[in-house]
Scaffold this active site. Structure first.
Site, PDB file in Angstrom:
ATOM      1  CE1 TYR A 102      80.157  -4.731  22.386  1.00  0.00           C
ATOM      2  CE2 TYR A 102      79.908  -2.757  21.514  1.00  0.00           C
ATOM      3  CZ  TYR A 102      80.031  -3.431  22.671  1.00  0.00           C
ATOM      4  OH  TYR A 102      80.617  -2.992  23.759  1.00  0.00           O
ATOM      5  CE  LYS A 160      76.905  -0.627  24.489  1.00  0.00           C
ATOM      6  NZ  LYS A 160      77.904  -0.771  25.735  1.00  0.00           N
ATOM      7  CG  ASP A 218      85.990  -8.417  20.020  1.00  0.00           C
ATOM      8  OD1 ASP A 218      86.729  -8.957  20.756  1.00  0.00           O
ATOM      9  OD2 ASP A 218      85.726  -7.133  19.638  1.00  0.00           O
ATOM     10  CG  HIS A 237      79.959  -9.081  18.786  1.00  0.00           C
ATOM     11  ND1 HIS A 237      79.940  -8.616  17.466  1.00  0.00           N
ATOM     12  CD2 HIS A 237      81.123  -8.528  19.281  1.00  0.00           C
ATOM     13  CE1 HIS A 237      80.831  -7.875  17.372  1.00  0.00           C
ATOM     14  NE2 HIS A 237      81.714  -7.869  18.394  1.00  0.00           N
ATOM     15  CG  ASN A 288      93.804  -7.773  22.826  1.00  0.00           C
ATOM     16  OD1 ASN A 288      92.910  -7.052  23.257  1.00  0.00           O
ATOM     17  ND2 ASN A 288      94.072  -8.135  21.623  1.00  0.00           N
ATOM     18  CD  GLU A 331      88.723  -2.214  25.283  1.00  0.00           C
ATOM     19  OE1 GLU A 331      89.339  -1.512  24.707  1.00  0.00           O
ATOM     20  OE2 GLU A 331      87.470  -2.710  24.610  1.00  0.00           O
ATOM     21  CD  GLU A 350      81.172  -5.508  25.999  1.00  0.00           C
ATOM     22  OE1 GLU A 350      80.444  -5.020  25.469  1.00  0.00           O
ATOM     23  OE2 GLU A 350      82.426  -5.171  25.826  1.00  0.00           O
TER      24      GLU A 350
END
Length: 827
Positions: free
Chosen positions: A401, A405, A479, A483, A554, A556, A560
């Site tokens: 991850y 970024k 995720d 990523h 879920n 968030e 992304e």
């Protein structure tokens, strides 16, 4: 790009389902254990993929999901994850299953079913503080504290013991069948997202239905019961000729007349006409669910077909009943019934049929904003990053991850360096990404696997994990799209400048594995499941891999997820893979509309009335949360659904009024003065503001700029704000016949932008009659002034060409039928 290692092979015969057929090929040796690679590759610790490699064994430092998968022997890897039902694969029974409109849970007593018409929604803060990889800490959260659903009724087999595990026996694109077997007795249960029905097939006995609390029987006719439990209405449909015993008590049972099947449906209301309408569809069992999609470039729309494969247990099997989510109901011309259900996603109207179609507008993305104005000191800001000793930084942690970024910052900077004619800086930014990607894209040497900074294939689940990852991405399969989307986007930027690097026999093959892990469009791929993160019926992704919390799955950061699918569009377009590009457009378009519908509620009609906000930071199967996983500060709660900002983010400004309202809510909840104390996300917050008020964003930049997230740069923030200040806000009322485009409006002037990834000049046609010639590998822009333009604020066009006044959402009454009226519901 095509990978011969997963070229489709002859499919199954019509009487054998694909997943069972694939298992047979594996057992018979036609395919290697983890795909169609040769046995030598499957047996080796390292698998060569073009110029790179992936590991075929788990590194010591790596995490992994459970080695035991609760599935029948006929099923095999690759297994789905990150969906409303995949908790069934992770445990012997299940967590709560938020099917919508139903909720269910596999318990020792059977399948507990309820219709939660008062959805639990909460705004209490999380209790464990900082973001953590200790997912056991989640037990202390409000989501976990809700516990099991309160069942209205529980369906079981009288001969199946309560400690028998439920094993997944089959699944479709939004449906699942699990099986509990005890000796000669077994019970299969099939649930489908959106379906008010649950289908049961019993062997070696009948069926028991236990009611929780007082039950009122308002219809009893041999094989059909109409009951009300806790204010919720159900139909119980046994085979014709069967009877129900125990009517009037707290449980009923049936031997099913030896036929071995029964269905249970939650009804939108009690009454003979509704019960009869449901009875006529109750014996058309859902055997499979399949989604197909098409990108219509001429109309810049995504056409999606949802198809039910139905099996007649009695009578005809030409249609079933299903409840559509708002994003579906607002975008279909298929006739809907008057019946509807409540859900945490809003009202779900009912459709009768075996297939329905939606059309969602696609309004393009850009790899970067154009060189449309002079940006003060842009060259100096580019130089400031170029002069840094290290471009790949670990300020906030290492792993897939945080590396992503880093990539986002650099892939934004490279084209800006080109715009200021600093080719050396552009190449340094790309070289930093290239070196880091190639490090990770080589899992070892001389047959030995490295300990870290690599990817490895897990053939138990059929997934590609990195080492290290973080946030439960390896052990819980959380995720992956968050990523890997950054990585694929970085690869797309390298492909733009260096097509040879992106060839399949260079490093494109490894990128293809990343793509197939989180967004594989091929449901017959023997190594990766279809769309790991994306839930086709829900219309958006889930970040949770296992769904192992009572509140369900879920997500968030919807932004992304959008970024991940924009990466697919860019990678597919820049490498000439139209099939992958079109899949990316399908995923991107749905994720965008779902974000606007369920996170941002731009129509102000979807979030429940009891919800005290106009925006949700997190969407759960159970409801919503105004929080993040790492703090409860409004700056983070809003920014997490903005970042990363780029040419894929313009949808956040399609509805200027809604964007302004979201900004106002952020300020109100954060103290109201626009001073952001955290400072982490200041770039993202003001870049978002530029989508509704570029002048205010420019004023902040010129007087109060504070650097924010390390995934951003001052150069990109300045370029974004000044460009929007020059060209105006996104204008979604105009479309184009090319995938990489956008339109902006400033007063009565429109600016049209398109990027041409091809090798020849192309002519782009816009829906308002504007034409733009774009050279190969270039961004083209043109402007056009009008005497007047229709109001844009709050408007977003439907695909039929008419305008909504709610930013892309239609009214609560749902979509109109083909005749222009709703169905009568009387059937």
């Amino acid at each position: 790009m095509k990978d011969d290692s997963h070229t489709p092979i002859d499919g199954p015969s019509t009487n054998v389902r694909r997943r069972t057929w694939l298992k047979g090929l594996l057992a018979g040796g036609t395919l290697a254990a983890a795909g169609s690679f040769g046995a030598s590759a499957a047996d080796a610790d390292l698998e060569q993929v073009g110029a790179g490699s992936i590991a075929r064994v788990k590194p010591e430092e790596a995490g992994a999901p459970p080695r035991k998968v609760y599935a029948v022997d006929e099923l095999s890897s690759p297994y789905p994850s990150n969906d409303w039902w995949t908790t069934l694969l992770w445990r012997p029974l299940s967590e709560n299953l938020w099917v919508h409109p139903l909720a269910a849970r596999v318990t020792e007593s059977g399948l507990a079913i309820t219709y939660p018409d008062e959805w639990q929604i909460g705004d209490a803060p999380f209790t464990w503080g900082e973001r953590t990889d200790d997912f056991a800490a989640m037990a202390a959260s409000p989501e976990a504290s809700t516990g099991p659903i309160a069942a209205d009724l529980t369906v079981s087999h009288p001969e199946v013991d309560g400690d028998v595990p439920a094993k997944v026996a089959d699944y479709g694109d939004w449906s699942v069948t699990y099986r509990r077997t005890d000796g000669e007795a077994s019970l299969d249960a099939t649930l489908a997202q959106g379906s008010p029905f649950v289908y049961f097939e019993a062997n070696g006995g009948g069926i028991d239905v236990a009611f929780d609390g007082d039950v009122s029987v308002w219809h009893e006719r041999d094989h059909v019961l109409g009951v009300t439990v806790a204010g919720h209405h159900y139909g119980l449909f046994a085979p014709p000729g069967a009877t129900w015993d125990g009517v009037g008590g707290d449980a009923v049972s049936s031997r099913l007349d030896g036929e071995g099947y029964v269905s249970v449906a939650v009804l939108p209301e009690a009454g003979e006409s509704v019960l009869n309408a449901y009875r006529r569809r109750a014996y058309a069992f859902v055997a499979d669910t399949t989604v197909t999609w098409e990108y219509d470039a001429e109309r810049s729309a995504v056409v999606t077909d949802y198809e039910f494969e139905l099996e007649a247990k009695h009578g005809r099997a030409d249609e079933t009943l299903t409840a559509l989510y708002p994003h579906q109901a607002r975008r279909t011309t298929d006739e809907l019934r008057d019946w509807s259900y409540v859900s945490p996603r809003g009202e779900m109207p009912v459709y009768a049929g075996s297939t329905f179609t939606t059309e969602l507008p696609y309004r393009g993305i850009l790899p970067f904003l154009p060189d449309a104005t002079d940006v003060p000191d842009l060259g100096e800001h580019v130089d400031a990053v170029e002069s840094a000793e290290t471009l790949i930084r670990d300020w906030q942690g290492d792993g897939t991850y945080w590396n992503g970024k880093n990539f986002e910052r650099l892939l934004q900077l490279a084209p800006l360096a080109e715009q200021v004619d600093d080719e050396a800086a552009a190449e340094r930014f790309r070289e930093a990404m290239r070196e880091e990607l190639e490090t990770w894209f080589s899992a070892g040497s001389d047959g030995e696997v490295d300990g870290t900074d690599l990817f490895w294939y897990d053939d138990v689940w059929g997934t590609l994990n990195g080492t290290p990852m973080g946030f439960g991405a390896d052990a819980d399969l959380n995720d992956h799209h968050f990523h890997y989307g950054y990585w694929v986007k970085a690869a797309a930027e390298l492909a733009r400048a260096d097509p040879e690097w992106a060839r399949e026999d260079a490093y494109g093959g490894i990128v293809d594995h990343l793509v197939r892990d989180y967004a594989n469009p091929d449901r017959d791929d023997p190594r990766y499941p279809l769309f790991r993160n994306f839930s086709p019926y829900a219309g958006h992704s889930w970040a949770s891999g296992s769904g192992e919390l009572p509140a369900g799955c879920n997500q968030e950061s919807s932004s992304e997820a959008v970024n991940a699918y924009a990466a697919l569009v860019l990678w597919g377009e820049l490498t000439g893979d139209e099939e992958l590009r079109d899949a990316g457009i399908y995923l991107y378009t749905h994720e965008v509309h779902a974000a606007l519908e369920y996170w941002f509620d731009v129509a102000d009609e979807t979030l429940p009335d009891a919800w005290p906000y106009d925006y949700a930071g997190m969407v759960w199967g159970r409801g919503y949360k105004y929080a993040t996983w790492f703090n409860q500060d409004p700056e983070s709660i809003h920014a997490i659904n903005y970042l990363p900002i780029g040419g894929h983010s313009l949808y956040l400004g399609w509805n200027r009024d809604a964007a302004s309202a979201n900004w106002a809510e952020l300020l109100e909840n954060d103290g109201g003065d626009g001073t952001f104390d955290l400072g982490w996300y200041s770039d993202f917050l003001w870049e978002f503001r530029a989508l509704s008020d570029p002048d205010e964003a420019r004023s902040w930049y010129e007087t109060d700029y504070v650097a924010g997230d390390f995934g951003e740069s001052r150069a990109h923030t300045a370029h974004w704000i000044y460009t929007l200040d020059a060209v105006g806000v996104p204008d979604a009322t105009v479309s184009a016949d090319t995938p990489l485009y956008s339109v902006f409006r400033d007063g009565s002037t429109r600016t049209y932008v398109a990027y041409n990834a091809g090798d020849e000049p192309t002519e782009v046609s816009f829906s308002d009659g504007t034409e733009l010639t774009v050279d190969a590998g270039e961004t083209g822009t043109t402007t056009r002034s009008f005497e007047s333009l229709p109001p844009m604020d709050g408007a977003f066009p439907r695909v039929d060409g008419s305008d909504d006044d709610d930013g892309g959402a239609r009214g609560k009454s749902g979509a109109r039928g083909k005749s222009g009226a709703r169905g009568n519901g009387n059937d």
